[in-house]
Write a protein that holds these residues in place. Sequence first.
Motif, PDB file in Angstrom:
ATOM      1  N   ILE A  94       0.986  -1.181   0.264  1.00  0.00           N
ATOM      2  CA  ILE A  94      -0.028   0.045  -0.380  1.00  0.00           C
ATOM      3  C   ILE A  94       0.862   1.220  -0.135  1.00  0.00           C
ATOM      4  O   ILE A  94       1.796   1.262   0.826  1.00  0.00           O
ATOM      5  N   VAL A  95       0.714   1.964  -1.102  1.00  0.00           N
ATOM      6  CA  VAL A  95       1.613   3.591  -0.903  1.00  0.00           C
ATOM      7  C   VAL A  95       0.679   4.540  -1.116  1.00  0.00           C
ATOM      8  O   VAL A  95       1.073   6.312  -0.694  1.00  0.00           O
ATOM      9  N   GLY A  96      -1.077   4.559  -0.331  1.00  0.00           N
ATOM     10  CA  GLY A  96      -1.638   5.715  -0.524  1.00  0.00           C
ATOM     11  C   GLY A  96      -2.819   5.158   0.722  1.00  0.00           C
ATOM     12  O   GLY A  96      -3.236   3.884  -0.053  1.00  0.00           O
ATOM     13  N   ARG A  97      -3.243   5.896   1.302  1.00  0.00           N
ATOM     14  CA  ARG A  97      -5.158   5.723   2.100  1.00  0.00           C
ATOM     15  C   ARG A  97      -5.612   6.888   1.649  1.00  0.00           C
ATOM     16  O   ARG A  97      -5.080   7.790   2.265  1.00  0.00           O
ATOM     17  N   SER A  98      -6.616   6.881   1.577  1.00  0.00           N
ATOM     18  CA  SER A  98      -7.578   7.966   1.953  1.00  0.00           C
ATOM     19  C   SER A  98      -8.767   7.525   2.507  1.00  0.00           C
ATOM     20  O   SER A  98      -9.855   6.415   1.729  1.00  0.00           O
ATOM     21  N   THR A  99     -10.147   8.706   3.414  1.00  0.00           N
ATOM     22  CA  THR A  99     -11.229   8.330   2.939  1.00  0.00           C
ATOM     23  C   THR A  99     -11.941   9.434   2.831  1.00  0.00           C
ATOM     24  O   THR A  99     -13.545   9.502   3.020  1.00  0.00           O
ATOM     25  N   GLU A 100     -11.336  10.282   1.906  1.00  0.00           N
ATOM     26  CA  GLU A 100     -12.188  11.683   0.698  1.00  0.00           C
ATOM     27  C   GLU A 100     -12.920  10.947   0.100  1.00  0.00           C
ATOM     28  O   GLU A 100     -12.764  10.171  -0.773  1.00  0.00           O
ATOM     29  N   ALA A 101     -13.856  12.311   0.113  1.00  0.00           N
ATOM     30  CA  ALA A 101     -14.883  11.438  -1.349  1.00  0.00           C
ATOM     31  C   ALA A 101     -13.743  11.848  -2.852  1.00  0.00           C
ATOM     32  O   ALA A 101     -14.455  10.412  -3.412  1.00  0.00           O
ATOM     33  N   GLU A 102     -13.321  12.482  -2.529  1.00  0.00           N
ATOM     34  CA  GLU A 102     -12.581  13.251  -3.671  1.00  0.00           C
ATOM     35  C   GLU A 102     -11.049  13.161  -3.540  1.00  0.00           C
ATOM     36  O   GLU A 102     -10.269  14.186  -3.781  1.00  0.00           O
ATOM     37  N   PRO A 103     -10.192  11.903  -3.376  1.00  0.00           N
ATOM     38  CA  PRO A 103      -8.493  11.887  -2.742  1.00  0.00           C
ATOM     39  C   PRO A 103      -7.696  12.508  -3.724  1.00  0.00           C
ATOM     40  O   PRO A 103      -8.257  12.136  -5.335  1.00  0.00           O
ATOM     41  N   ASN A 104      -6.578  13.258  -3.642  1.00  0.00           N
ATOM     42  CA  ASN A 104      -5.611  13.226  -4.785  1.00  0.00           C
ATOM     43  C   ASN A 104      -4.481  12.103  -3.810  1.00  0.00           C
ATOM     44  O   ASN A 104      -3.660  12.735  -2.835  1.00  0.00           O
ATOM     45  N   PHE A 105      -3.444  11.890  -4.968  1.00  0.00           N
ATOM     46  CA  PHE A 105      -1.957  11.049  -4.659  1.00  0.00           C
ATOM     47  C   PHE A 105      -0.935  11.399  -5.384  1.00  0.00           C
ATOM     48  O   PHE A 105      -1.581  11.660  -6.648  1.00  0.00           O
ATOM     49  N   THR A 106       0.059  11.853  -4.681  1.00  0.00           N
ATOM     50  CA  THR A 106       0.616  12.672  -6.008  1.00  0.00           C
ATOM     51  C   THR A 106       2.083  10.956  -5.751  1.00  0.00           C
ATOM     52  O   THR A 106       2.412  10.516  -4.679  1.00  0.00           O
ATOM     53  N   LEU A 107       1.715  10.826  -6.770  1.00  0.00           N
ATOM     54  CA  LEU A 107       2.893   9.183  -7.070  1.00  0.00           C
ATOM     55  C   LEU A 107       3.707   9.282  -8.459  1.00  0.00           C
ATOM     56  O   LEU A 107       3.379  10.218  -9.259  1.00  0.00           O
ATOM     57  N   PRO A 108       5.021   8.681  -7.928  1.00  0.00           N
ATOM     58  CA  PRO A 108       5.473   8.045  -9.498  1.00  0.00           C
ATOM     59  C   PRO A 108       5.638   7.380  -9.955  1.00  0.00           C
ATOM     60  O   PRO A 108       4.716   6.984 -10.141  1.00  0.00           O
ATOM     61  N   PRO A 109       5.691   7.782 -11.573  1.00  0.00           N
ATOM     62  CA  PRO A 109       5.494   7.080 -12.583  1.00  0.00           C
ATOM     63  C   PRO A 109       5.587   5.523 -11.929  1.00  0.00           C
ATOM     64  O   PRO A 109       6.339   4.531 -11.622  1.00  0.00           O
ATOM     65  N   GLY A 110       4.862   4.827 -12.722  1.00  0.00           N
ATOM     66  CA  GLY A 110       5.005   3.666 -12.546  1.00  0.00           C
ATOM     67  C   GLY A 110       3.508   2.531 -12.944  1.00  0.00           C
ATOM     68  O   GLY A 110       2.485   3.521 -13.046  1.00  0.00           O
ATOM     69  N   ALA A 111       3.588   1.745 -12.222  1.00  0.00           N
ATOM     70  CA  ALA A 111       1.363   0.753 -12.445  1.00  0.00           C
ATOM     71  C   ALA A 111       0.889   0.688 -10.900  1.00  0.00           C
ATOM     72  O   ALA A 111       1.890   0.477 -10.200  1.00  0.00           O
ATOM     73  N   TYR A 112      -0.780   1.296 -10.860  1.00  0.00           N
ATOM     74  CA  TYR A 112      -1.041   1.059  -9.737  1.00  0.00           C
ATOM     75  C   TYR A 112      -2.272   0.560  -9.565  1.00  0.00           C
ATOM     76  O   TYR A 112      -2.590   0.287 -11.216  1.00  0.00           O
ATOM     77  N   VAL A 113      -2.261  -0.361  -8.450  1.00  0.00           N
ATOM     78  CA  VAL A 113      -4.607  -0.511  -8.761  1.00  0.00           C
ATOM     79  C   VAL A 113      -4.721   0.243  -7.369  1.00  0.00           C
ATOM     80  O   VAL A 113      -4.366   0.050  -6.333  1.00  0.00           O
ATOM     81  N   ALA A 114      -5.747   0.852  -7.826  1.00  0.00           N
ATOM     82  CA  ALA A 114      -6.916   2.038  -6.997  1.00  0.00           C
ATOM     83  C   ALA A 114      -7.791   0.903  -6.733  1.00  0.00           C
ATOM     84  O   ALA A 114      -8.316   0.284  -7.323  1.00  0.00           O
ATOM     85  N   THR A 115      -8.316   1.145  -5.093  1.00  0.00           N
ATOM     86  CA  THR A 115      -9.070   0.091  -4.816  1.00  0.00           C
ATOM     87  C   THR A 115     -10.198   1.378  -3.677  1.00  0.00           C
ATOM     88  O   THR A 115      -9.800   2.125  -3.332  1.00  0.00           O
ATOM     89  N   VAL A 116     -11.165   1.179  -4.223  1.00  0.00           N
ATOM     90  CA  VAL A 116     -12.327   1.624  -2.894  1.00  0.00           C
ATOM     91  C   VAL A 116     -13.531   0.951  -2.546  1.00  0.00           C
ATOM     92  O   VAL A 116     -13.474   0.136  -2.838  1.00  0.00           O
ATOM     93  N   THR A 117     -13.466   1.038  -0.959  1.00  0.00           N
ATOM     94  CA  THR A 117     -14.768   0.222  -0.862  1.00  0.00           C
ATOM     95  C   THR A 117     -15.740   1.162  -0.231  1.00  0.00           C
ATOM     96  O   THR A 117     -15.385   1.930   0.925  1.00  0.00           O
ATOM     97  N   TYR A 118     -17.167   0.885  -0.304  1.00  0.00           N
ATOM     98  CA  TYR A 118     -18.285   1.247   0.427  1.00  0.00           C
ATOM     99  C   TYR A 118     -18.899   0.579   1.276  1.00  0.00           C
ATOM    100  O   TYR A 118     -20.045  -0.015   0.534  1.00  0.00           O
ATOM    101  N   GLY A 119     -18.600   0.195   2.307  1.00  0.00           N
ATOM    102  CA  GLY A 119     -19.626  -0.228   2.958  1.00  0.00           C
ATOM    103  C   GLY A 119     -19.073  -2.007   2.645  1.00  0.00           C
ATOM    104  O   GLY A 119     -17.772  -2.237   2.954  1.00  0.00           O
TER     105      GLY A 119
END
Length: 308
Positions: A94-119
């Motif tokens: 894990i390289v980033g976490r947030s509970t905001e509705a519209e979060p912003n992450f600062t990331l270096p070049p590369g491939a990532y997987v973004a996940t969001v959990t709602y309940g």
Amino acid sequence: MRTRLAAMAVAILLPAHLLPASAFAQQGVFQNRLGDPLPSPSITSPTLPPSMPPAEPEAQLSLSALLSGAGVPLRQGLAWRIYEDRGDGTRPSIVGRSTEAEPNFTLPPGAYVATVTYGFASASKRIVMGGQPATDTLRVAAGALKLAGAVGDQKIPAAQVSFSVFVPVGTNSEGRLVRSGIKAGEILRLPEGTYHVVSTYGESNAIQRADLRVENGKVTEATLNHRAATVTLKLVAAPGAEAYAGTAFSVLTPGGDTIREAIGAFPQVTLAEGDYVLIARHDGQVYTREFKVESGLDRDIEVVAKAG
């Protein structure tokens, strides 16, 4: 004098490869073992490693979530995680976490997987960053349950009823527990599907069950109706008299199965509609009485302690 001149003459006449190294050292010339001159080291133009290309800069990834189907933006109850996708089969970090509705992450070049959990619902997406700002939206396939309990036309107070939600597995309606201890009026976010709901009124046998369907983007509201009542147990010397303190009560079915046990002067017990046997124990004496519970009829059940 004559000897020194002779030595100098010999040195001049000898070939270069037979001259002593000291002779060349005096002239600033260096030789290898074979007598060939060695190049003088340069201090003006050293050999440098090739320069590395500049690293690509970090960039901002902006994310948001929508409900599938309805396309309604999700503004609360979200949990975001960003995983590094190394592509080598190892567990992603894990390289980033947030509970905001519209979060912003600062990331270096590369491939990532973004996940969001709602309940209990979630969504994920693979995102490649290349040094440029990026924006993406994840769609969550989810709905919700909002539950309540009632006896006849009367709503059961939220503190007196609780719910458990299951996912049916095969022919087992309670195959996998999703969550227990759900309060009346609570919003439970779930993936689309059919769920088995168990409602418990009180702490005894007043239980109702129902299968409910959750649809994407919708809140399914359901009231489970109980046929039950709350009775107050008493051991008295005569009808309407003061109850004896410290009495131990047992409520049984006509077949002898124990439904509930309680101790006190007048404990309250919520029971499903039906016939019961009440046993009261006090000061080494045992007293019994049969009684009936009618749905919605809360009342006192007195056991009279008869002498002898």
